[in-house]
Enzyme design. Structure first.
Site, mmCIF file in Angstrom:
data_model
loop_
_atom_site.group_PDB
_atom_site.id
_atom_site.type_symbol
_atom_site.label_atom_id
_atom_site.label_comp_id
_atom_site.label_asym_id
_atom_site.label_seq_id
_atom_site.Cartn_x
_atom_site.Cartn_y
_atom_site.Cartn_z
ATOM 1 N N SER A 62 0.851 -1.209 0.000
ATOM 2 C CA SER A 62 0.000 0.000 0.000
ATOM 3 C C SER A 62 0.876 1.245 0.000
ATOM 4 C CB SER A 62 -0.890 0.038 1.244
ATOM 5 O OG SER A 62 -1.829 -0.995 1.249
ATOM 6 N N SER A 156 -4.685 -0.357 -2.652
ATOM 7 C CA SER A 156 -3.927 0.219 -1.540
ATOM 8 C C SER A 156 -4.899 0.548 -0.413
ATOM 9 C CB SER A 156 -3.221 1.494 -2.020
ATOM 10 O OG SER A 156 -2.519 2.090 -0.952
ATOM 11 N N LYS A 157 -4.534 0.155 0.800
ATOM 12 C CA LYS A 157 -5.404 0.467 1.948
ATOM 13 C C LYS A 157 -4.953 1.841 2.454
ATOM 14 C CE LYS A 157 -7.139 -1.797 6.135
ATOM 15 N NZ LYS A 157 -8.565 -1.585 5.941
ATOM 16 N N ALA A 158 -5.381 2.866 1.726
ATOM 17 C CA ALA A 158 -4.876 4.221 1.970
ATOM 18 C C ALA A 158 -5.906 5.080 2.697
ATOM 19 C CB ALA A 158 -4.496 4.864 0.639
ATOM 20 N N TYR A 162 -10.565 6.230 2.249
ATOM 21 C CA TYR A 162 -11.659 5.792 3.129
ATOM 22 C C TYR A 162 -12.784 6.809 3.247
ATOM 23 C CZ TYR A 162 -10.138 1.168 4.030
ATOM 24 O OH TYR A 162 -9.845 -0.158 3.842
#
Ligand SMILES: Cc1ncc(COP(=O)(O)O)c(C=O)c1O
Length: 311
Positions: A62, A156-158, A162
């Site tokens: 990420s 990507s866990k950005a 969110y």
């Protein structure tokens, strides 16, 4: 939230209330951060972090996708997490590592801003509630589409990304539902605001593919393996909205929520309106895997030495 004693911040254990950043932190303004959500469970083998290495590998990927070099190695973050859980004397907890652009540079060119790393742990119950896990949740298809891969990076866990989930979650909640389901940029089913999704029809488990802009969930990988080990057929393919309404069973998975049956979508009852047989079977085996009760999945556990509580 339930406070504990320490947070790991840039290489040191600091008191929970001292883990602070400057208001001009880059990530606070532009969402330039990446994070993970993990859980440690109390297992017969000791406190164990579920698929820790997989989560850390995703964290590094990420970060790389947003040109953020992490100033620690994966091994350093792994042992920092162990140290933190032990220092807080937690047998079970949620784990939140975050890597973000810190204070020192404003403007949209982020590469000169420092990269900071924190890890927090705290006790956190099932995200959609124990009742939700038992009887299933009511979900609503969101009017917000999941971030598209030509605008952002769904893989990507950005942090900034969110905001998409936040809008969907607020909409669902204000409309009286427990969770939202987002469609992708083509109008096909993508995932929940913080969970991957699965529909079961005629014994076959269907889950949207990577091209739908899903987050490549660690729970999803686990469920796919468990499903196959149990002899069920699982396919990753495009899923039309109506296929959810017509499914025999629907469920979602995520680290925070674990495995949650969906009993209603847009006021359509799914199947019998109760968690179906395949969902219940998968929930049981997944729960056994998380809690170290199934020998087949012990390799997924990263055991932490936690000292006995000093009372
Ligand atoms: C948007 C989104 N999709 C899916 C998931 C499920 O991923 P995992 O199983 O790795 O927790 C999450 C949770 O992290 C999420 O935030």
């Amino acid at each position: 939230m339930q406070q504990v004693d320490f947070i790991w911040h840039n290489g040191e254990l600091v008191a929970w209330e001292d883990a602070k950043v400057h208001v001009l932190t880059h990530g606070l303004h532009y969402g330039t951060g990446v994070f993970e959500g993990e859980r440690a469970y109390d297992t017969p083998h000791g406190t164990a972090i579920f698929r820790h290495r997989d989560h850390l590998e995703r964290l590094f990927k990420s970060a790389e996708l947003y040109y953020m070099p992490i100033p620690y190695t994966l091994e350093e973050l792994r042992s920092a997490t162990h140290e933190l859980i032990a220092a807080n004397e937690l047998r079970e907890c949620y784990i939140r590592p975050i890597v973000f652009r810190g204070y020192g540079q404003m403007g949209l060119y982020p590469l000169d801003a420092p990269v900071e790393v924190s890890i927090a742990v705290w006790p956190w119950g099932a995200y959609l509630g124990e009742e939700g896990k038992r009887v299933g949740v009511r979900a609503k298809i969101s009017s917000w589409r999941r971030i598209s891969p030509d605008s952002l990076i769904p893989h990507s866990k950005a942090s900034g990304q969110y905001l998409n989930s936040v809008l969907a979650k607020i909409e669902a909640s204000k409309s009286g539902y427990e969770e939202s389901i987002l469609l992708d940029h083509h109008g096909l089913v993508c995932e929940g605001s913080g969970e991957n999704i699965y529909a079961i029809r005629d014994g076959e488990i269907i889950t949207p593919p990577h091209t739908a802009g899903i987050l490549d969930g660690i729970s999803r990988k686990s469920i796919i393996q468990i499903t196959r080990d149990l002899g069920h057929r699982v396919v990753e393919r495009d899923l039309a909205r109506a296929e959810l309404y017509l499914a025999d069973e629907v469920f979602m998975t995520g680290t925070a929520a674990e495995l949650v049956p969906v009993r209603e979508i847009d006021d359509h009852t799914i199947g019998s309106g109760q968690p179906g047989p395949i969902t219940r079977e998968l929930a049981r085996v997944f729960d056994d895997a998380l809690h170290g009760r199934d020998r087949r999945y012990l390799e997924w556990l990263d055991v932490v030495e936690v000292p006995s509580k000093t009372v």
